[in-house]
Motif scaffolding. Sequence first.
Motif, PDB file in Angstrom:
ATOM      1  N   CYS A  22       0.828  -1.289  -0.099  1.00 33.29           N
ATOM      2  CA  CYS A  22       0.110  -0.017  -0.055  1.00 33.29           C
ATOM      3  C   CYS A  22       0.749   1.118   0.078  1.00 33.29           C
ATOM      4  N   THR A  77      -4.639   1.274  -7.937  1.00 31.65           N
ATOM      5  CA  THR A  77      -5.547   1.847  -7.254  1.00 31.65           C
ATOM      6  C   THR A  77      -6.324   3.276  -7.621  1.00 31.65           C
ATOM      7  N   GLY A 103      -5.846   1.690  -0.786  1.00 25.84           N
ATOM      8  CA  GLY A 103      -5.496   0.240  -1.568  1.00 25.84           C
ATOM      9  C   GLY A 103      -5.651  -0.800  -0.535  1.00 25.84           C
TER      10      GLY A 103
END
Length: 366
Positions: A22, A77, A103
């Motif tokens: 992420c 994303t 994400g």
Amino acid sequence: MTSEAPSLDPSAGPVELTRQLCDIASVSGDERRIADAVERLLVHAPHLEVIRDGDTVVARTRLGRERRVVIAGHLDTVPINDNLPVRDERDPESGEAIIRGRGTVDMKAGVAVQLALALELDEPAFDLTWVWYDHEEVASELNGLGRALRNNPSLFAGDFAILGEPTNGGIEGGCNGTLRARVTMLGKRAHSARSWMGIDAIHRAAPLLQRLAEYTAETVTVDGLDYREGLNAVRISGGVAGNVIPDRCDIEVNYRFAPSRSADEAVAFVRDFFSDADEVEIVDLAPGARPGLDAELAQALVRAVGAPPRAKVGWTDVSRFSALGIPAVNLGPGDPSLAHADDERVPVAQIERTHLALGRWLTAAA
């Protein structure tokens, strides 16, 4: 691979990999760094053959198993909105540990589960094809999975497929299809001081909007799962100037249709619904996918997960596998209702449970 690729820890489990993935920003169109990081993580695994197609990474086992399972997840994303880096928190209601940030739900927790298993499972019960792809969150023609399928279709041969879209760690079978249409009403321009000399296209669109507002979408049962359809106006445009009667009004409509309908049937339905419009242009169309739960491998996976399957009401890339004749389901951590939300968050325990259930199925004698 580039020297700028960040490092992912091969010894990290799925929870720590979620954090690491992420924190590599990868908004659609900017997936190079995360794809490089994923490739770098996998290339030294002796049981995997790694192939790159643009910013899509494919890793395969070649163990001579009788059956092959394809497991895929997207790397991109939607745009960041002050929600990176991720934060470790406690849910204020349940008290459970969560990871919050862009994400986490859609769908890097799912990708983390897949990457951890790809490294761990050197003797799975099936041959495995792992796919991590780019450009899922944007126009279908840019989709990295679709591109890789076109470029090298033999890479994706398999008996069953799993897409790691968020499902709260349960199984969601198939998906709805989606259609977007531009519905146009025409008029005649005139000066608004002499409006009787024109025909107002926006006024002519009013009955169409009223019909849409009164429409009740169906819930269609397909192979035991309930798919809720939807027909909605999502955008409207019209008007020339503050003193001109408009001669055109465009309504963009999105139709979500159950996988029992073909794409052609969906088009016919929309054209019939708007038969009094001056123009109906189909601008995007993707078929749905039937649940795929009658396959033997799907039934074994349901048992491993231990919860009844549900319908996937949105569209996902399981549709691409279904079009190839490969039964496919969605399975990943994260609440799908939080996908794209600025407060995306995923429970740590859900990541761990999904990792355990999928790993148990992939290593069990089928």
